[in-house]
Design an enzyme around this catalytic site. Structure first.
Site, PDB file in Angstrom:
ATOM      1  CG  HIS A  62      36.292  38.956  42.656  1.00 48.07           C
ATOM      2  ND1 HIS A  62      37.168  38.593  43.645  1.00 48.07           N
ATOM      3  CD2 HIS A  62      36.011  40.264  42.872  1.00 48.07           C
ATOM      4  CE1 HIS A  62      37.389  39.644  44.440  1.00 48.07           C
ATOM      5  NE2 HIS A  62      36.701  40.671  43.989  1.00 48.07           N
ATOM      6  CB  THR A  63      36.458  36.385  35.915  1.00 48.28           C
ATOM      7  OG1 THR A  63      37.181  37.572  35.583  1.00 48.28           O
ATOM      8  CG2 THR A  63      34.982  36.710  35.949  1.00 48.28           C
ATOM      9  N   GLY A 150      46.577  51.303  47.710  1.00 53.24           N
ATOM     10  CA  GLY A 150      45.386  50.817  48.403  1.00 53.24           C
ATOM     11  C   GLY A 150      44.097  51.208  47.693  1.00 53.24           C
ATOM     12  CG  LEU A 153      43.613  52.363  40.695  1.00 49.44           C
ATOM     13  CD1 LEU A 153      43.864  53.860  40.521  1.00 49.44           C
ATOM     14  CD2 LEU A 153      42.569  51.895  39.675  1.00 49.44           C
ATOM     15  CB  SER A 154      47.492  46.774  39.837  1.00 50.29           C
ATOM     16  OG  SER A 154      46.392  45.950  39.789  1.00 50.29           O
ATOM     17  CB  SER A 155      50.340  50.392  43.917  1.00 51.62           C
ATOM     18  OG  SER A 155      49.759  49.790  45.044  1.00 51.62           O
ATOM     19  CD  GLU A 188      50.722  40.529  45.191  1.00 56.55           C
ATOM     20  OE1 GLU A 188      50.140  40.367  46.278  1.00 56.55           O
ATOM     21  OE2 GLU A 188      50.836  41.628  44.629  1.00 56.55           O
ATOM     22  CG  ASP A 200      45.830  42.885  39.635  1.00 50.30           C
ATOM     23  OD1 ASP A 200      44.836  42.916  38.882  1.00 50.30           O
ATOM     24  OD2 ASP A 200      45.735  42.873  40.877  1.00 50.30           O
ATOM     25  CE1 TYR A 249      41.045  38.932  44.868  1.00 49.68           C
ATOM     26  CE2 TYR A 249      42.288  37.023  45.630  1.00 49.68           C
ATOM     27  CZ  TYR A 249      41.877  37.850  44.605  1.00 49.68           C
ATOM     28  OH  TYR A 249      42.283  37.598  43.321  1.00 49.68           O
TER      29      TYR A 249
HETATM   30  C1  GLA Z   1      42.668  41.830  42.798  1.00 46.21           C
HETATM   31  C2  GLA Z   1      43.528  40.624  42.407  1.00 46.21           C
HETATM   32  C3  GLA Z   1      43.250  40.185  40.969  1.00 46.21           C
HETATM   33  C4  GLA Z   1      41.758  40.003  40.719  1.00 46.21           C
HETATM   34  C5  GLA Z   1      40.979  41.228  41.222  1.00 46.21           C
HETATM   35  C6  GLA Z   1      39.492  41.025  41.124  1.00 46.21           C
HETATM   36  O1  GLA Z   1      43.047  42.941  42.044  1.00 46.21           O
HETATM   37  O2  GLA Z   1      44.888  40.945  42.548  1.00 46.21           O
HETATM   38  O3  GLA Z   1      43.968  38.998  40.690  1.00 46.21           O
HETATM   39  O4  GLA Z   1      41.294  38.832  41.300  1.00 46.21           O
HETATM   40  O5  GLA Z   1      41.296  41.537  42.578  1.00 46.21           O
HETATM   41  O6  GLA Z   1      39.118  40.920  39.810  1.00 46.21           O
END
Ligand code: GLA
Length: 409
Positions: A62-63, A150, A153-155, A188, A200, A249
């Site tokens: 969340h940075t 879900g 892990l950025s699918s 997105e 991601d 989020y």
């Molecule tokens: C999700 C978002 C990212 C990031 C993370 C938290 O994965 O897609 O951009 O904000 O949450 O670090």
């Protein structure tokens, strides 16, 4: 086609007695399935197969949308696309992971798809690509991935990046990894409706084998950090279905923006801890806590880079513990199951490594770093202990850092 092994090792609670269960899924298995499906659907062979990895964030959550620092690694789970150009403006996509569902649309009329939401990642990415590099036509595509969906892990980022990489390769477009990442994020933000940051997509495009990647999310400057040879990356999926992800989020993001605005700054990147603390009495407590997480997390992320470079396990352990506490207490994005997993891992690791939740939170995964010699001991009873405490099954993955889609040769 390339016969490299993915070296994907999965430890599963189903197999807790022999926790070192090894399921060797080879890249060639996936490539064979893709090629067979392509021939079956389109009646000819694909021109190429492209790949983009998922990611694990070692620290710095969340940075990114606050212009801060993140330290992710691209992992050996990803998404593959087999593709071929067409002589018209039609995009056909077959998703092997969605029961072989097939979607068709024209590049001249890209609409949001309520029926097959997965296709919106393709649609949104192609809209973004067409704005900057419109010199491409239709394509036949078959997609398959092995990033647990879900799980945080950025699918989806790996899906966007591999689609962009595929179109760039098919049409010889001068697309850079950073551009592709920004296009994926645009897909997105503007098409799918998730207000995510840039982490991601950047790591999926620009990650590097054996390295973590420190990313300055404001300048997009990258600094690679070689992972010590004997350091293992363990990912544990809590298997808590991620709930309220988008709404919570977006709420967090709004609170960070409010805090920055209150402090008269464009983003929290411009605020120091001293400035924040000086304004504590006037700032709404919840905004103070959100900002405190973001500012302290960015500092921890830079400290983590130094700790990795020094191979300082005690410091890695401390930083990861602090990060998790901050995400739990100040940012309030953990769940009780994530907290339990982290505390089980921390007990087993001691000073030999660290553990924290990773990604957006509200469920999903935790990440642990430890020396390879400790892995067996740490994992021996983890799944059993987690099951006893929560009634849930944990999936455990031993990962390593791989190249991003635009870095691989
Ligand atoms: C999700 C978002 C990212 C990031 C993370 C938290 O994965 O897609 O951009 O904000 O949450 O670090």
């Amino acid at each position: 086609m390339n016969q490299d092994t993915l070296n994907l090792t999965q430890h599963s609670a189903n197999d807790i007695n022999t926790h070192a269960m090894s399921q060797s899924v080879t890249k060639s298995d996936i490539l064979v399935q893709l090629e067979q499906a392509f021939v079956q659907h389109f009646g000819y062979t694909p021109l190429q197969v492209c790949h983009a990895p998922g990611r694990v964030n070692l620290i710095g959550d969340h940075t990114d949308y606050n212009g801060g620092f993140v330290l992710p690694a691209a992992i050996n789970f990803g998404t593959w696309v087999a593709g071929h150009t067409r002589n018209d403006r039609i995009i056909n996509v077959v998703a092997l992971d969605c029961a072989g569902e097939r979607v068709s649309f024209s590049l001249d009329d890209i609409c949001f798809d309520e029926v097959s939401p997965w296709s919106n990642y393709v649609r949104g990415s192609l809209i973004a690509l067409a704005k900057a590099l419109p010199d491409f036509g239709g394509a036949d595509l078959v997609v398959k991935g092995n990033v647990p969906r879900g799980a945080g892990l950025s699918s989806s980022a790996s899906f966007e990046v591999v689609i962009l990489k595929t179109m760039a390769a098919l049409y010889d477009l001068p697309l850079s990894g950073v551009q592709a990442a920004l296009m994926g994020q645009q897909a997105e933000n503007e098409f799918v409706g998730c207000n995510c940051g840039i982490m991601d997509q950047m790591i999926s495009a620009m990650g590097k084998q054996h390295n973590a990647m420190l990313l300055d999310c404001r300048s997009l400057e990258i600094q690679y950090a070689r992972m010590p040879e004997d350091l293992a990356i363990i990912i544990v999926n809590s298997n808590v279905k991620r709930g309220l992800v988008d709404s919570e989020y977006n709420t967090r993001r709004g609170q960070c923006e409010q805090a920055a605005a209150f402090l008269g700054k464009a983003s929290l990147r411009d605020v120091t801890l001293a400035e924040l603390n000086a304004a504590k009495a006037e700032l709404e407590p919840v905004l103070y806590r959100r900002a405190h997480h973001v500012i302290s997390e960015s500092i921890r992320t830079c400290d983590m880079l130094a700790a990795l470079n020094r191979h300082d396990m005690a410091e890695i352990s401390t930083l990861m513990a602090q990060s998790h506490r901050s995400l739990k207490n100040d940012f309030e994005v953990t769940t009780s199951q994530l907290d339990i997993l982290v505390s089980l891992l921390a007990d087993k690791l001691g000073e030999h490594g660290g553990a924290r939740m990773t990604g957006g939170g509200f469920g999903g995964c935790v990440v642990a770093l430890t020396e390879r010699s400790h892995v067996d001991k740490v994992l021996a009873t983890l799944a059993e202990d987690y099951h006893a405490a929560t009634g849930l099954k944990a999936d455990i993955y031993l990962c390593h850092a791989v190249d991003g889609a635009f870095v691989a040769v």
